[in-house]
Design a protein around this motif. Structure first.
Motif, PDB file in Angstrom:
ATOM      1  N   LYS A   1      46.306  37.420  35.495  1.00  0.00           N
ATOM      2  CA  LYS A   1      44.912  37.876  35.528  1.00  0.00           C
ATOM      3  C   LYS A   1      44.145  37.239  36.689  1.00  0.00           C
ATOM      4  O   LYS A   1      43.334  37.896  37.335  1.00  0.00           O
ATOM      5  CB  LYS A   1      44.230  37.616  34.188  1.00  0.00           C
ATOM      6  CG  LYS A   1      44.719  38.527  33.085  1.00  0.00           C
ATOM      7  CD  LYS A   1      43.938  38.304  31.817  1.00  0.00           C
ATOM      8  CE  LYS A   1      44.353  39.270  30.753  1.00  0.00           C
ATOM      9  NZ  LYS A   1      43.857  40.607  30.961  1.00  0.00           N
TER      10      LYS A   1
ATOM     11  N   ARG B   1      42.439  39.307  39.737  1.00  0.00           N
ATOM     12  CA  ARG B   1      41.034  39.105  40.094  1.00  0.00           C
ATOM     13  C   ARG B   1      40.890  38.748  41.570  1.00  0.00           C
ATOM     14  O   ARG B   1      40.056  39.293  42.285  1.00  0.00           O
ATOM     15  CB  ARG B   1      40.412  38.017  39.219  1.00  0.00           C
ATOM     16  CG  ARG B   1      38.900  37.827  39.489  1.00  0.00           C
ATOM     17  CD  ARG B   1      38.358  36.515  38.980  1.00  0.00           C
ATOM     18  NE  ARG B   1      38.994  35.427  39.706  1.00  0.00           N
ATOM     19  CZ  ARG B   1      39.573  34.379  39.129  1.00  0.00           C
ATOM     20  NH1 ARG B   1      39.569  34.234  37.837  1.00  0.00           N
ATOM     21  NH2 ARG B   1      40.141  33.435  39.855  1.00  0.00           N
TER      22      ARG B   1
ATOM     23  N   TYR C   1      35.963  45.028  38.323  1.00  0.00           N
ATOM     24  CA  TYR C   1      36.726  45.053  37.081  1.00  0.00           C
ATOM     25  C   TYR C   1      38.057  45.750  37.299  1.00  0.00           C
ATOM     26  O   TYR C   1      38.114  46.798  37.936  1.00  0.00           O
ATOM     27  CB  TYR C   1      35.943  45.797  35.979  1.00  0.00           C
ATOM     28  CG  TYR C   1      34.625  45.145  35.684  1.00  0.00           C
ATOM     29  CD1 TYR C   1      34.548  44.066  34.822  1.00  0.00           C
ATOM     30  CD2 TYR C   1      33.455  45.584  36.305  1.00  0.00           C
ATOM     31  CE1 TYR C   1      33.329  43.443  34.564  1.00  0.00           C
ATOM     32  CE2 TYR C   1      32.233  44.969  36.051  1.00  0.00           C
ATOM     33  CZ  TYR C   1      32.182  43.907  35.186  1.00  0.00           C
ATOM     34  OH  TYR C   1      30.984  43.293  34.937  1.00  0.00           O
ATOM     35  N   THR C   2      39.112  45.171  36.720  1.00  0.00           N
ATOM     36  CA  THR C   2      40.412  45.832  36.758  1.00  0.00           C
ATOM     37  C   THR C   2      40.337  47.090  35.901  1.00  0.00           C
ATOM     38  O   THR C   2      39.401  47.276  35.105  1.00  0.00           O
ATOM     39  CB  THR C   2      41.526  44.924  36.219  1.00  0.00           C
ATOM     40  OG1 THR C   2      41.280  44.682  34.821  1.00  0.00           O
ATOM     41  CG2 THR C   2      41.617  43.614  36.983  1.00  0.00           C
TER      42      THR C   2
END
Length: 97
Positions: free
Chosen positions: A12, A16, A66-67
């Motif tokens: 993650k 990011r 945002y993913t």
């Protein structure tokens, strides 16, 4: 084999970092239909791999990214009412006294 919590955290963080490293200077920003150009509103831009950037129309310098998974979770939560405001006079929920 499923990833450990440590591996998931590292993945993650990588996602990011990659997302914030993208040059988004040429993206097309979208807002809700029917809003005026000088009205404060949220604007979004679609990024590669289903990611999304979000900013305020009054603050182009602050951009959140945002993913695809994060955006999907947000949209589904909003549809389910997770972010509904308590009705009050400021958000149109109660009749003005």
């Amino acid at each position: 084999m499923s990833e450990t919590a440590e591996e998931m955290k590292a993945r993650k963080e990588r996602e990011r970092d990659e997302l914030y490293a993208l040059d988004i200077s040429g993206v097309e920003w979208h807002c809700a239909p029917g809003t005026e150009q000088d009205e404060e509103r949220v604007e979004i831009a679609y990024l590669p791999d289903g990611a999304v950037a979000m900013r305020s129309s009054l603050d182009h310098g602050t951009v959140l990214r945002y993913t695809e998974a994060e955006w999907r979770a947000f949209v589904l939560g909003a549809r389910d009412g997770e972010f509904d405001l308590e009705p009050n006079e400021r958000n149109g929920g109660l009749a003005a006294q």
